[in-house]
Design an enzyme around this catalytic site. Structure first.
Site, PDB file in Angstrom:
ATOM      1  N   GLN A 253       0.745  -1.163   0.026  1.00 22.51           N
ATOM      2  CA  GLN A 253      -0.129   0.066  -0.096  1.00 22.51           C
ATOM      3  C   GLN A 253       0.779   0.841  -0.071  1.00 22.51           C
ATOM      4  O   GLN A 253       1.821   1.333   0.773  1.00 22.51           O
ATOM      5  CB  GLN A 253      -1.096   0.017   1.226  1.00 22.51           C
ATOM      6  N   GLY A 254       0.536   2.065  -0.682  1.00 20.49           N
ATOM      7  CA  GLY A 254       1.437   3.499  -1.045  1.00 20.49           C
ATOM      8  C   GLY A 254       0.469   4.452  -0.621  1.00 20.49           C
ATOM      9  O   GLY A 254      -0.745   4.417  -0.268  1.00 20.49           O
ATOM     10  N   ALA A 255       0.630   5.783  -0.910  1.00 18.75           N
ATOM     11  CA  ALA A 255      -0.138   6.839  -0.603  1.00 18.75           C
ATOM     12  C   ALA A 255      -1.176   6.990  -1.637  1.00 18.75           C
ATOM     13  O   ALA A 255      -2.175   7.546  -1.355  1.00 18.75           O
ATOM     14  CB  ALA A 255       0.751   8.081  -0.744  1.00 18.75           C
ATOM     15  N   GLU A 256      -1.082   6.370  -2.933  1.00 21.92           N
ATOM     16  CA  GLU A 256      -2.004   6.703  -3.694  1.00 21.92           C
ATOM     17  C   GLU A 256      -2.921   5.433  -4.160  1.00 21.92           C
ATOM     18  O   GLU A 256      -4.352   5.615  -4.289  1.00 21.92           O
ATOM     19  CB  GLU A 256      -1.515   7.019  -5.146  1.00 21.92           C
TER      20      GLU A 256
ATOM     21  N   LYS B   8      -5.458  -2.959  -8.455  1.00 26.14           N
ATOM     22  CA  LYS B   8      -4.823  -1.845  -7.971  1.00 26.14           C
ATOM     23  C   LYS B   8      -6.034  -0.911  -7.684  1.00 26.14           C
ATOM     24  O   LYS B   8      -6.906  -0.439  -8.314  1.00 26.14           O
ATOM     25  CB  LYS B   8      -4.063  -1.013  -9.108  1.00 26.14           C
TER      26      LYS B   8
ATOM     27  N   ASP C 281       7.526   6.522 -15.241  1.00 27.09           N
ATOM     28  CA  ASP C 281       8.015   6.190 -14.110  1.00 27.09           C
ATOM     29  C   ASP C 281       8.784   5.143 -14.504  1.00 27.09           C
ATOM     30  O   ASP C 281       8.724   3.927 -13.965  1.00 27.09           O
ATOM     31  CB  ASP C 281       6.936   5.780 -12.980  1.00 27.09           C
TER      32      ASP C 281
END
Length: 268
Positions: free
Chosen positions: A24-27, A59, A178
């Site tokens: 899990q990331g910020a987005e 996602k 990216d």
């Protein structure tokens, strides 16, 4: 996508509840899930046949409390749809990317093919596999084997595959946004190179954008993998060959981008 459950939750929410959280990331949060009941056609969004036991990567761009609800919902729909469009455009152009299994823009979920393999970062020296080694542990390099050989390809061949896939992507006017060795995977079954994570991808015909894409990857090599210059040279060699007449404008702009990058570094 339908799932066999007595719950009144929407199908996508049911799927998320049965999925395993991977990261899990910020987005966004990344899950591994399984399809419990197939669509009538038995095929995914991209037309590929599906199996009930096939794992999928989900996602989930979850709600951001710091944004206004209507703005948050609009941005989430745009980003999920944009990533799906970039993947579809890549597939139509022959770029090796994960197949699309489901798209739910309202719930902020994109389901794609699960790639069984390792990231290029993990396979190259200095990659993620060394991050788990504590400072007190010593690595006996004489006993170490190159993990790439387990996939039946050489390091040079892997660099060439990277260059070819990026060139095919750029010829389709898709900018990844990216490009790092973490966003490339070597598939175990077929030993092919798969580009992943198109969350920042967009369509552009500008040579500048393609050169910046390459520069980002070059910096990722330099910051992550020791003695990376020969590695990236192999990537550029294959990229040049595949790009053909389109290479020279990109090369010229890449040199300009590198110069700007060095000046920024000197200024601090």
């Amino acid at each position: 996508m339908l799932f066999s459950s007595s719950s009144n939750l929407p199908p996508t929410q049911q799927l998320l509840q049965t999925a395993d959280l991977i990261s899990q990331g910020a987005e966004a949060a990344i899950y591994k899930a399984y399809l419990h009941q197939l669509p009538t056609s038995g095929r995914g969004i991209d037309g590929a046949p599906l199996e009930a036991s096939e794992p999928v990567l989900l996602k989930h761009r979850f709600h951001k409390n710091y944004r206004h609800p209507s703005l948050d919902a609009s941005l989430t729909r745009q980003r999920i749809a944009g990533e799906a469009r970039a993947l579809m455009r890549c597939m139509r152009s022959g770029v090796i990317v994960p197949g699309i299994r489901m798209v739910d823009v309202n719930e902020g979920v994109l389901g794609i093919e699960w790639i069984d393999g390792k990231s290029v970062r993990q396979l190259l020296p200095g990659g993620a596999e060394l991050e788990d080694i504590s400072e007190s542990e010593e690595v006996d390099e004489s006993d170490a084997t190159d993990p790439i050989t387990d996939y039946g390809v050489s390091r040079d061949a892997l660099m060439a595959m990277i260059g070819v896939e990026i060139a095919k992507m750029h010829l389709a006017d898709i900018i990844h946004g990216d490009l790092t060795t973490s966003n490339m995977m070597l598939r175990k079954q077929t030993s092919d190179l798969v580009l992943i994570d198109f969350g920042l991808a967009y369509h552009s015909t500008l040579v500048e954008d393609k050169a910046v894409d390459l520069y980002v990857l070059e910096r990722a090599f330099a910051s992550t993998h020791p003695d990376s210059e020969p590695l990236f040279a192999g990537v550029l060699g294959a990229y040049e060959k595949r790009m053909g007449k389109h290479w020279l404008p990109v090369k010229k702009r890449l040199d300009d981008v590198r110069l700007r990058g060095r000046k920024r570094s000197m200024v601090g």
